[in-house]
Design an enzyme around this catalytic site. Structure first.
Site, PDB file in Angstrom:
ATOM      1  N   ARG A  64       0.829  -1.218   0.000  1.00 40.27           N
ATOM      2  CA  ARG A  64       0.000   0.000   0.000  1.00 40.27           C
ATOM      3  C   ARG A  64       0.857   1.259   0.000  1.00 40.27           C
ATOM      4  NH1 ARG A  64      -3.408  -2.392   4.634  1.00 40.27           N
ATOM      5  NH2 ARG A  64      -1.750  -3.918   4.464  1.00 40.27           N
ATOM      6  N   GLU A 101       4.747  -9.340  14.303  1.00 38.82           N
ATOM      7  CA  GLU A 101       4.129  -9.646  15.592  1.00 38.82           C
ATOM      8  C   GLU A 101       4.622 -11.007  16.099  1.00 38.82           C
ATOM      9  OE1 GLU A 101      -0.041  -9.112  15.367  1.00 38.82           O
ATOM     10  OE2 GLU A 101      -0.306  -9.325  17.541  1.00 38.82           O
TER      11      GLU A 101
END
Ligand code: AMP
Length: 181
Positions: A64, A101
């Site tokens: 993006r 993460e």
């Protein structure tokens, strides 16, 4: 009356609960990109402080960050540099590991994409833990870039990414913040 920037962005960003996994609120900017006025306004706001400052390159993070970064590069008459997941770029690259993460991944940039001393702005749609952007900052610094700023449409301040980049001495610019993650 003209909507404020925050109203425009809030109306244009779609939130998808439990994507890609339970507990995550996914902030989907495809709706913002599809809204001509909101897309233009977001790009204009990100560009504004840097017009006329002689920025050489915009570095966008896959994927993006490519869309926003391309539009920002055009507005600033700067070049565009893609920072990609490993194995996607065809020429000689520099590579860095970055934290996700759970676990780590690697990202790359073409070795000749930036000349030492060039002024560069890093762009992505969203900063969460800052692990991705920190990896990109390391690549750019390694190539001798002068990082003018790191710009994101969305900040998730509870995850600490902005503070993490600022601790590296990077100026961070974001347009809207959401609580939580
Ligand atoms: P981080 O490395 O934790 O700062 O994560 C940033 C990257 O993951 C960006 O490229 C984002 O597009 C994506 N990302 C992380 N969290 C979210 C979220 N809640 N919604 C949408 N994208 C996210």
């Amino acid at each position: 009356m003209r909507a404020t920037l925050e109203e425009t962005l809030l109306a244009a960003i779609r939130t998808i609960p439990d994507y890609p996994k339970p507990g995550i609120l996914f902030r989907d900017i495809t709706t913002l990109l599809g809204d001509a006025r909101a897309f233009r306004r977001a790009v204009d706001e990100l560009v504004h402080p840097y017009s006329g400052t002689g920025v050489h390159k915009i570095a966008g993070i896959e994927a993006r960050g490519f869309i926003l970064g391309g539009a920002i590069a055009h507005q600033l008459s700067a070049g565009f540099v893609p920072i990609r997941k490993k194995g996607k770029l065809p020429h000689e690259t520099v590579r860095v590991a970055y934290s996700l993460e759970y676990g780590v991944d690697e990202m790359e940039m073409h070795r000749d994409a930036i000349r030492p001393g060039e002024k560069v702005i890093l762009v992505d749609d969203l900063i969460a833990t800052g692990g991705t952007a920190e990896g990109a900052v390391k690549l750019l610094t390694q190539m001798g870039a002068e990082i003018v700023a790191a710009c994101f449409v969305i900040d998730l301040p509870d995850l600490g990414g902005r503070a993490r980049l600022e601790a590296l001495g990077v100026d961070v610019r974001t347009l809207i913040a959401f609580e939580g993650h």
